[in-house]
Design an enzyme around this catalytic site. Structure first.
Site: not given
Ligand code: NOJ
Length: 978
Positions: A513
């Site tokens: 993430d």
């Molecule tokens: C953080 C989020 O937790 C995740 O769900 C998302 O896909 C990513 N950022 C990318 O935007």
């Protein structure tokens, strides 16, 4: 008035055409450029340059608020559209769309459009058009603005100016020279760079407001530095010469199996190129202007971008650098969060899972895949396989609810919808399961926190949905922000390697993430980026989202802390997915036709169907469906005529819906009925209460004053003058989703006071709750005559809900997440263990510690009766079955969702939940009709996963329910014998 406008438009076209024919603006040439490798003929002649042009005139429609997203087709702007209070573009010649599309090769001049503008105030600025260069070869251009036409429109004075990258409007700028004549102002821009955003601004310098027209003409000035430069053509008959060596290498040969292509390519890669494939950066805004970006791409050191602009031309420009200017030409994979739709927005997942219809998810994500891939994003960060157990956690809205079985089916279906049978198809994308794993178990529902999860709970609650989606073929997985016990998930080898790879044989790649690798330092688990990169890749995390930590792995390998085999394996996994996506064959997307893939009529019809199947009817004293005899309806509440909140937390490309509930209801109500719409208060008065250090909750001084925000008199008057009130209330979407944890599960702002005042009129109130999580609303449950839980319904919210309210469609949704009575009870989910003292240990200060509405609950416009459960013993090789007879005892046709729950009475491997969903069906019955419904009682239905990951089923006694929801119905005992 109409005639005047036409005269002005014709005059302007004539003038604009005259400008286009000035000597330094040769006539437009035929435009040809490389939008697809498969269509390269004659593309990109030496010195060819072009700009894209668009307008920010419709900030709220289609393209979102970000003007940079509006760099699109001017055909979107129509002469007949209502006059906005900002500039609006009208194609100069609507019959010649190319004129509006503006792709001018070097030296050509193209008349782009006419601006229809309106200023409200003296000295007010209006942004007329925003545009930017998307071709790195272009550094200079000229633009003419027909300011004389401003004066022509009225006797007012207006001046044109130029805004560079959002700065203050300037008549001149270091890079912009201005020359004015009676006719026009010409701006010549030199030294511009890719992604610079230019805005033409007009200032009303006279007293009073006026409307006007202005014309724009573009000319791209040949850039001497680019003279003779030609992008190398990589296109060969049936394959792409990505490494530009004139030979068909193994990896370039589409006829070779993917594994062979991967190995062939891997052999040719340097360590830096390998690590580049594991490096995901974020593209957009400032980052697009990063001077280091192009060299990085040229060196093959960017494997992926998170990119959300939705304009294929921009995306292709970046891809072109990676493919045509880097040594091996490995395409970049562009990824984005497309959670519940791109252009067509479907109900957010928590709502859609209430349909108990995985097929609906597959259909919805098929649409999202088509819309997304057409725009140049081939990888979506969805579906979210986390479990929703704690409504304080804002991200429950992105999940498919609290039950592992339902969630498994819905997420596997989403994978199929995204990827289809061939993810390389031009209307399919790669799915990314997230967040692996345990993210929803964060302590206290606080986002990004630690999570204490036992192996038993991990295996039986949190992992099944991921496993089902892996089995459905998901190509990628995202590791999560939380820790699992003492180890942050991105560095957890047990889940990332032992379970995912060794047990499940997952062949795709894992991306972290957002900066989660770097966050290992903040966790206190890694000492620096190199340490973090080592821990993450050794655990099994292949790609690093945004931390830029993996470049350190070269040294880690040299010094023996990470093996080359580990790096190579991670690169293999990334390349494999790129091949499976067909990127080596089709690295570019079609820049011209992508719009036609968006929001087709059948997509909106599907979105509407999804709304009707997601809204859960929680209460109905008989007021619904609304009588055809109604004459006066009041629609009260901040969501009644709202265009934004209804769309949901991941709005894709949209921040504005065409339809509102008010509009749809007006169309759906009987012709002679009147609809009075009153907002009453805002949905969020930022927030109106605050918590002091000592825990006391007091009004927040920063909130809108109550007399400004709350219009009780209007609302009460409208309610008193109506036969029925529909209240549209809830929580703002901004308080849901990522970082959207809440301590209170109440209506926000002054909505409770609004509700109370309206309910006190004694008029029947039908409440629609718009929310990303279950809210605790005792007054609403008690005082409403009917309640629909509408969740975050998406583009077709208004039409779908109106269909339900007037009974055009009968509700059929069931809660996929239990609704607590009070926030003090959470986490609260139906499939909890029995405990040693099941009747004790409840809260002493609540009379009932049951949920208000348990998982699976939902009403429709008729009623059903269930017979007792019958067990049909196994015979002739057929498994035993549980069966019931269901009768429609009401007056309308209805859709019932019988649910099979099982509960193992004794399990030595560990205490199992008192009941677990293991099957459901949809049964449509006419009034008076009966149907027998049965479920097989196989090992698969009764089994569980032990802590070593083995699926087990024990002989012994089980409780079996077939019921309309969890905690309803009487269980039947059943003995499973091997
Ligand atoms: C953080 C989020 O937790 C995740 O769900 C998302 O896909 C990513 N950022 C990318 O935007």
């Amino acid at each position: 008035m109409k005639t005047n406008v036409l005269i002005l438009v014709s005059a302007l076209i004539a003038r604009t055409a005259a400008i286009a024919a000035t000597p330094d603006a040769p006539p437009p040439a035929v435009i040809s450029f490389e939008s697809q490798v498969t269509n390269p003929a004659g593309s990109q002649a030496p010195g060819d340059q072009y700009v894209f042009f668009g307008a920010n005139a419709k900030p709220d429609e289609q393209e979102g608020d970000n003007p940079a997203m509006n760099l699109v087709n001017l055909r979107d702007f129509s002469v007949s559209a209502p006059i906005p209070d900002r500039g609006r573009l009208i194609p100069a010649n609507p019959k010649s769309p190319e004129c509006a599309r503006v792709m001018a090769p070097g030296g050509a001049s193209v008349t782009t459009g006419i601006l229809w503008s309106h200023w409200g105030k003296d000295n007010d600025y209006a942004d007329l058009a925003t545009f930017r260069i998307v071709n790195p070869a272009v550094t200079s251009f000229a633009i003419w603005v027909l300011d004389s036409t401003l004066k022509l429109a009225s006797n007012c004075n207006a001046a044109v100016a130029f805004r560079v990258n959002g700065g203050a409007p300037v008549a001149a700028h270091p890079t912009v020279q201005t020359a004015s004549s009676n006719e026009f102002t010409k701006f010549t821009v030199t030294g511009a760079s890719i992604s610079d955003v230019f805005t033409v601004v007009v200032r009303n310098s006279s007293k009073g407001s006026f409307r006007s027209l202005a014309g724009l003409t573009f000319s791209v000035i040949p850039n001497p530095a680019m003279a003779g430069k030609k992008f190398p053509s990589i296109c060969q008959e049936g394959w792409n010469d990505l490494n530009k060596n004139g030979r068909k290498d193994g990896y370039e040969d589409p006829a070779q199996p993917v594994e062979k292509r991967v190995e062939n390519l891997l052999k040719q890669m340097t360590q830096e190129e390998k690590l580049g494939q594991l490096n995901q950066l974020v593209l957009g805004g400032e980052s697009e202007r990063d001077p280091d970006l192009f060299p990085l791409m040229r060196r093959g050191e960017v494997g992926s971008y998170i990119w959300g602009r939705g304009v294929p031309a921009i995306r292709n420009q970046f891809q072109r650098i990676a493919v045509q200017e880097s040594r091996l030409g490995i395409p970049i994979v562009f990824g984005m969060d497309i959670i519940h739709g791109a252009s067509t927005l479907f109900p957010a997942s928590l709502g859609l899972s209430c349909s108990f219809d995985p097929g609906l998810f597959e259909r919805a994500q098929t649409v999202a895949a088509r819309e997304t891939r057409a725009e140049g994003v081939e990888w979506v960060f969805a579906p979210m396989c986390d479990l929703a157990r704690d409504p304080r956690w804002g991200r429950v809205v992105e999940t498919c609810g609290e039950d592992p079985y339902l969630s498994s089916l819905c997420n596997a279906a989403q994978v199929k919808g995204f990827q289809g049978s061939n993810p390389a198809a031009p209307d399919r994308v790669a799915a990314c399961l997230k967040h692996y794993v345990g993210y929803s178990a964060v302590t206290g529902g606080r986002d990004y926190n630690d999570a204490e999860i036992t192996e038993w709970t991990l295996r039986n609650a949190h992992l099944p949905s991921f496993h089902a989606a892996v089995q459905a073929g998901a190509l990628t997985i995202m590791s999560s922000f939380n820790s699992i016990g003492e180890i942050p998930a991105v560095a957890d080898r047990h889940t990332l390697t032992e379970i995912l790879r060794d047990e499940w044989k997952f062949g795709g790649f894992v991306v972290s993430d957002w900066s989660a690798v770097e966050y290992l330092i903040e966790w206190g688990y890694a000492k620096d980026k190199a340490d973090a990169a080592r821990l993450a890749i050794n655990a099994g995390n292949d790609m690093d989202m945004r931390s830029e930590a993996y470049a350190n792995l070269a040294k880690e390998v040299r010094e023996g802390r990470v093996s080359q085999t580990t790096v190579d394996e991670a690169v293999r996994r990334v390349l494999r997915v790129k091949f499976q996506l067909g990127l080596f064959e089709r690295p570019y997307v079609d820049e011209l036709s992508y719009k036609s893939a968006q929001k087709q009529p059948q997509d909106l019809a599907l979105a509407r169907e999804c709304v009707t199947k997601s809204a859960v009817l929680l209460k109905n004293t008989g007021i619904l469906p609304l009588s055809q005899e109604l004459k006066k309806v009041a629609l009260i509440g901040p969501v009644g005529d709202d265009h934004r909140e209804i769309l949901g937390c991941w709005g894709g490309r949209c921040s504005w819906s065409e339809t509102t509930l008010a509009k749809a209801l007006k169309d759906a109500l009987p012709k002679d009925a009147t609809l009075t719409v009153v907002k009453g208060c805002s949905i969020n008065t930022t927030p109106s209460m605050k918590t002091l250090q000592d825990g006391r909750i007091v009004p927040d001084d920063n909130a809108l004053p109550i007399d400004v925000d709350l219009k009780l008199d209007d609302a009460v008057l409208a309610a008193k003058n109506s036969d029925v009130v529909i209240m549209a209330v809830g929580e703002p979407k901004g308080l849901t989703g990522e970082n959207g944890s809440r301590a209170f599960l109440t209506l926000t702002g002054r909505q409770q006071a609004l509700f109370d005042a309206v309910a006190a009129t004694g008029k029947p109130v039908v409440t629609l709750v718009f929310s990303g999580r279950p809210l605790t609303l005792p007054e609403v449950w008690d005082k409403s005559a009917a309640v629909f839980y509408a969740w975050q319904p998406g583009s077709e919210a208004g039409n779908g809900l109106a269909d339900l309210l007037v009974g055009k469609v009968a509700p059929s949704a069931r809660l996929s997440m239990s609704v607590p009575r009070n926030v003090g009870q959470v986490p609260l989910f139906y499939n909890h263990v029995n405990t040693g003292r099941p009747r004790s240990g409840q809260y002493r200060d609540m009379t009932s510690t049951d949920a208000k509405f348990w998982f699976g609950y939902g009403l429709t416009y008729t009623t059903f009766e269930y017979s007792a459960v019958r067990i049909v013993p196994a015979a002739n090789g057929k498994p035993a079955e549980a069966a019931v007879t269901i009768s429609n005892t009401g007056k309308r046709e209805g859709d019932e969702v019988p649910q099979l729950y099982i509960g193992q009475l004794v399990c030595h491997a560990g205490a199992r939940p008192r009941q677990e969903l293991r099957g459901f069906k949809h049964v449509k019955l006419q009034p008076g009709e009966k149907a027998a419904v049965s479920f097989p009682l196989t090992g698969e239905v009764l089994g569980y996963i032990d802590c070593a990951g083995n699926t087990r089923v024990d002989a012994g006694e089980y409780n079996i329910w077939i019921a309309p929801s969890a905690h309803q119905g009487t269980p039947m005992k059943f003995e499973f014998v091997r």
